[in-house]
Each structure stands twice: as C-alpha cells, then as structure tokens.
Design a protein around this motif. Structure first.
Motif, PDB file in Angstrom:
ATOM      1  N   LEU A  59     -46.659  40.368 -48.752  1.00 54.51           N
ATOM      2  CA  LEU A  59     -47.546  41.215 -47.954  1.00 54.51           C
ATOM      3  C   LEU A  59     -47.511  42.659 -48.434  1.00 54.51           C
ATOM      4  O   LEU A  59     -48.555  43.320 -48.524  1.00 54.51           O
ATOM      5  N   SER A  60     -46.326  43.158 -48.747  1.00 53.84           N
ATOM      6  CA  SER A  60     -46.206  44.532 -49.239  1.00 53.84           C
ATOM      7  C   SER A  60     -46.964  44.705 -50.556  1.00 53.84           C
ATOM      8  O   SER A  60     -47.705  45.675 -50.744  1.00 53.84           O
ATOM      9  N   SER A  61     -46.798  43.759 -51.475  1.00 55.34           N
ATOM     10  CA  SER A  61     -47.480  43.837 -52.773  1.00 55.34           C
ATOM     11  C   SER A  61     -48.991  43.735 -52.607  1.00 55.34           C
ATOM     12  O   SER A  61     -49.755  44.453 -53.264  1.00 55.34           O
ATOM     13  N   ALA A  62     -49.415  42.839 -51.728  1.00 54.85           N
ATOM     14  CA  ALA A  62     -50.851  42.662 -51.504  1.00 54.85           C
ATOM     15  C   ALA A  62     -51.473  43.921 -50.907  1.00 54.85           C
ATOM     16  O   ALA A  62     -52.555  44.361 -51.329  1.00 54.85           O
ATOM     17  N   ASN A  63     -50.790  44.519 -49.941  1.00 53.80           N
ATOM     18  CA  ASN A  63     -51.326  45.718 -49.299  1.00 53.80           C
ATOM     19  C   ASN A  63     -51.388  46.896 -50.259  1.00 53.80           C
ATOM     20  O   ASN A  63     -52.370  47.648 -50.272  1.00 53.80           O
ATOM     21  N   VAL A  64     -50.353  47.067 -51.075  1.00 49.91           N
ATOM     22  CA  VAL A  64     -50.354  48.159 -52.051  1.00 49.91           C
ATOM     23  C   VAL A  64     -51.512  47.994 -53.041  1.00 49.91           C
ATOM     24  O   VAL A  64     -52.173  48.964 -53.421  1.00 49.91           O
ATOM     25  N   SER A  65     -51.774  46.760 -53.444  1.00 49.68           N
ATOM     26  CA  SER A  65     -52.893  46.496 -54.353  1.00 49.68           C
ATOM     27  C   SER A  65     -54.217  46.871 -53.694  1.00 49.68           C
ATOM     28  O   SER A  65     -55.094  47.483 -54.321  1.00 49.68           O
ATOM     29  N   LEU A  66     -54.364  46.495 -52.435  1.00 48.69           N
ATOM     30  CA  LEU A  66     -55.591  46.809 -51.700  1.00 48.69           C
ATOM     31  C   LEU A  66     -55.752  48.313 -51.530  1.00 48.69           C
ATOM     32  O   LEU A  66     -56.860  48.848 -51.686  1.00 48.69           O
ATOM     33  N   TYR A  67     -54.663  49.015 -51.226  1.00 49.20           N
ATOM     34  CA  TYR A  67     -54.735  50.468 -51.090  1.00 49.20           C
ATOM     35  C   TYR A  67     -55.222  51.111 -52.382  1.00 49.20           C
ATOM     36  O   TYR A  67     -56.003  52.062 -52.357  1.00 49.20           O
ATOM     37  N   GLY A  68     -54.753  50.592 -53.520  1.00 51.89           N
ATOM     38  CA  GLY A  68     -55.152  51.167 -54.800  1.00 51.89           C
ATOM     39  C   GLY A  68     -56.643  51.058 -55.039  1.00 51.89           C
ATOM     40  O   GLY A  68     -57.289  52.009 -55.489  1.00 51.89           O
ATOM     41  N   LEU A  69     -57.212  49.903 -54.736  1.00 48.54           N
ATOM     42  CA  LEU A  69     -58.643  49.712 -54.946  1.00 48.54           C
ATOM     43  C   LEU A  69     -59.456  50.617 -54.024  1.00 48.54           C
ATOM     44  O   LEU A  69     -60.408  51.278 -54.459  1.00 48.54           O
TER      45      LEU A  69
ATOM     46  N   ASP B 218     -57.322  53.472 -43.262  1.00 44.83           N
ATOM     47  CA  ASP B 218     -58.421  53.113 -42.366  1.00 44.83           C
ATOM     48  C   ASP B 218     -59.304  52.034 -42.985  1.00 44.83           C
ATOM     49  O   ASP B 218     -59.618  51.015 -42.354  1.00 44.83           O
ATOM     50  N   ILE B 219     -59.746  52.277 -44.215  1.00 49.09           N
ATOM     51  CA  ILE B 219     -60.683  51.367 -44.872  1.00 49.09           C
ATOM     52  C   ILE B 219     -59.988  50.079 -45.300  1.00 49.09           C
ATOM     53  O   ILE B 219     -60.539  48.984 -45.146  1.00 49.09           O
ATOM     54  N   ALA B 220     -58.777  50.187 -45.828  1.00 46.25           N
ATOM     55  CA  ALA B 220     -58.062  48.988 -46.291  1.00 46.25           C
ATOM     56  C   ALA B 220     -57.830  48.003 -45.148  1.00 46.25           C
ATOM     57  O   ALA B 220     -57.872  46.782 -45.354  1.00 46.25           O
ATOM     58  N   ASP B 221     -57.596  48.505 -43.945  1.00 45.76           N
ATOM     59  CA  ASP B 221     -57.350  47.632 -42.802  1.00 45.76           C
ATOM     60  C   ASP B 221     -58.543  46.729 -42.486  1.00 45.76           C
ATOM     61  O   ASP B 221     -58.387  45.700 -41.823  1.00 45.76           O
ATOM     62  N   LEU B 222     -59.721  47.104 -42.963  1.00 45.22           N
ATOM     63  CA  LEU B 222     -60.904  46.285 -42.719  1.00 45.22           C
ATOM     64  C   LEU B 222     -60.857  44.972 -43.490  1.00 45.22           C
ATOM     65  O   LEU B 222     -61.556  44.013 -43.132  1.00 45.22           O
ATOM     66  N   TYR B 223     -60.057  44.923 -44.553  1.00 42.62           N
ATOM     67  CA  TYR B 223     -60.090  43.783 -45.470  1.00 42.62           C
ATOM     68  C   TYR B 223     -58.792  42.988 -45.544  1.00 42.62           C
ATOM     69  O   TYR B 223     -58.721  42.002 -46.277  1.00 42.62           O
TER      70      TYR B 223
END
Length: 315
Positions: free
Chosen positions: A185-195, A223-228
């Motif tokens: 989950l941590s790795s996935a979220n960090v990846s999403l934050y980067g995009l 804010d935006i990352a939480d949408l996905y």
C-alpha cells in the motif's frame, strides 16, 4: 543555428490526447533537437517529435538530454519533468505548461474563501459517492462517510485476495517493518502521488494548496490522489500481497504494477480532466497569453507599460 518557429501548445488542448500528442514519456534514450523537432534516439532508431505538438515531456530512467533540446523546450514552453518509470515518481521539474497564472490564481481564490473551498471539497467527495447527494453535507459528515467507505474497500479486497488485514499501520522511516500488505500500500500510494504531482506541476498549479489536506507541501497532491486509490492503489496492493513471498521485493513489484495501471487506464488524462472540473476551469481560464498586468485595489487589473503618474495624482 536554426531558430525554432513552433508555437506553444494551448492549455485547452491538453486533455485531447486522442487528437494530439500531449504527455510524452521517454526512457533509456537520448533526447536531442533537429530544427523545430525534438529527436529521441534509442537502439531502435530515431523518432522526431514536433515541438509544437508536445505539451509535457516526461524523462524516465536512463534518459539523457542535450542543451540544444532544452533550448527548444524552453522556447516553445514545453513542460519537462524528470520522473520514475512511467511517472511513478516526480524527482524534478522545469517550467509549467502555461505562462498564465490564471489557474494558479483560481486555485488560490477558491481555497481562500470558506464557501468556495467547501464547494470544491464536496465535489471531491461527490466523485467517491456518485450516486449520492453530498451538496449539504458538512466536512465532518463527509470524513465519516469516506472513512467507512475506505474501511469497507480494504475489507472487500482482503476477502477477495485472501489477505490478512488488521488495519493500515506503517512506519514511514522503516519500510521493512510493515506487513507485506502495508508495504504494498505504501509503495502504491507513493507511485500514485508521483503521477498526480506531475500533472499538477505541469498545469501550473500549487501542490501545497489543498482543499481537504492542509499544512503540507503536497496537500493538493494528496487531495487528488485520494480520488483514485480505491481503483488503483488498494486493489493492486492486495493483489501483490496475496502473491508475494518472503524473498520478493514488494516495493518494486507494486511500482511496476502501478506503472502499467497508469498507462493502461489513461490516468494522466483523467487527472487533468478531474482537476479542471473541480476548479471549474473555463475556456477563458485556459487562454494562453504572455501578459503581465498591474493590480489596483479600486480598479482591479490595469495594463502594464503605462506611466500612471499623472492620472494617479489627479485621483
């Protein structure tokens, strides 16, 4: 040296990826310039990319770029980002896609007024609850409903992938101390934050001006990352955790799966459209103009380059 004559991309065209080139990702290649085109060279040969058709150039691992290419990119106003594989991290960035500050000012104005800030926050929650009316909900009510939704999402995917789930627990300074699912989950979220960070930066918005999250340089990114997360980070993390063994590099496996999900799901395009909708970006907001104006507390916006000494003295 040939002077580039390519015109700068109009921001309103940014989401139209099906009609034109917008975000271009390059890795393990050399980026150079020939006349008004960017050239990308790798073991397969050379590709020429017209600078006028390029909005954002994303440089991935193993990429080299020449001074001449950067000169053209600067002249045409192309935004450039140094990222991880397919945008899973944002390491550095050059100029934003737009020369205008309209979108940034719109973001600042919306966040500076409690009523408009609440309206944007509600729109963010409305995306999570498309079949419900949240137009009169308070932030406390919305946070409660979102918390319940996320907990249910975790439970559902834990059951689907037969992964033991005891809650979201992790130490940001000690990745290895977490359970496999929390590592994923941590790795996935960090990846999403980067995009998401890449998209926000390219649009010329402030990553620190969040509507729900506050007091952090990446508040708007969160804010935006939480949408996905429910469609990307969470299911991918549980899938990875369900198949991982003690020898696997969970972080790397998760990042690669997130990378492919970004590409296959056209998440960049969706993020751009969602941000524009959340901020009520109009065609007027998106008009490109290399202008500098003056602000006046009574008259609003004034034209620059005029000596106002005589008119000011008569007021």
């Amino acid at each position: 040296m040939t002077k580039p004559n390519a015109k700068k991309t109009n921001l309103i065209e940014l989401p139209r990826i099906s009609d034109r080139i917008s975000f271009i990702y390059v890795e393990h290649a050399k980026v150079n310039r020939q006349d008004s085109a960017i050239t990308v060279t790798d073991e397969r040969g050379i590709v020429r990319i017209p600078a006028a058709m390029t909005s954002v150039l994303m440089l991935g691992p193993g990429t080299e770029i020449t001074h001449r290419a950067m000169e053209l990119i600067g002249d045409t106003g192309t935004s450039i980002l140094w990222v991880g594989e397919r945008g899973v991290r944002l390491y550095a960035h050059g100029r934003a896609l737009t020369k205008s500050s309209r979108l940034l000012e719109k973001q600042a104005n919306l966040i500076s007024n409690q009523r408009s800030r609440l309206a944007v926050a509600r729109k963010m929650y409305q995306i999570r609850f498309p079949k419900e009316d949240v137009s009169t909900s308070t932030m406390q009510q919305l946070r409660g409903r979102e918390g319940s939704r996320v907990r249910k999402t975790y439970r559902n995917y834990a059951k689907k992938y037969d992964v033991e789930w005891t809650g979201r627990k992790y130490n940001a300074n000690d990745f290895e101390s977490s359970t496999p699912i929390n590592q994923a989950l941590s790795s996935a979220n960090v990846s999403l934050y980067g995009l998401v960070y890449s998209v926000i930066t390219a649009l010329g918005l402030a990553p620190g001006l969040g509507f729900i999250h506050v007091n952090h340089e990446l508040s708007f990114v969160y804010d935006i990352a939480d949408l996905y997360k429910s469609q990307n980070s969470i299911p991918i993390a549980f899938e990875v955790a369900s198949k991982a063994d003690t020898e696997d590099d969970i972080g790397q496996i998760t990042r690669l799966k997130m990378r492919d999900a970004f590409y296959d799901g056209k998440l960049i395009k969706k993020a751009v459209q969602d941000i524009q909708n959340l901020l009520d970006v109009s065609e007027e907001d998106q008009v490109e103009a290399d202008l500098v104006n003056l602000w006046d507390d009574k008259e609003g916006i004034l034209e620059q380059g005029i000596n106002y000494s005589e008119s000011d003295l008569t007021k």
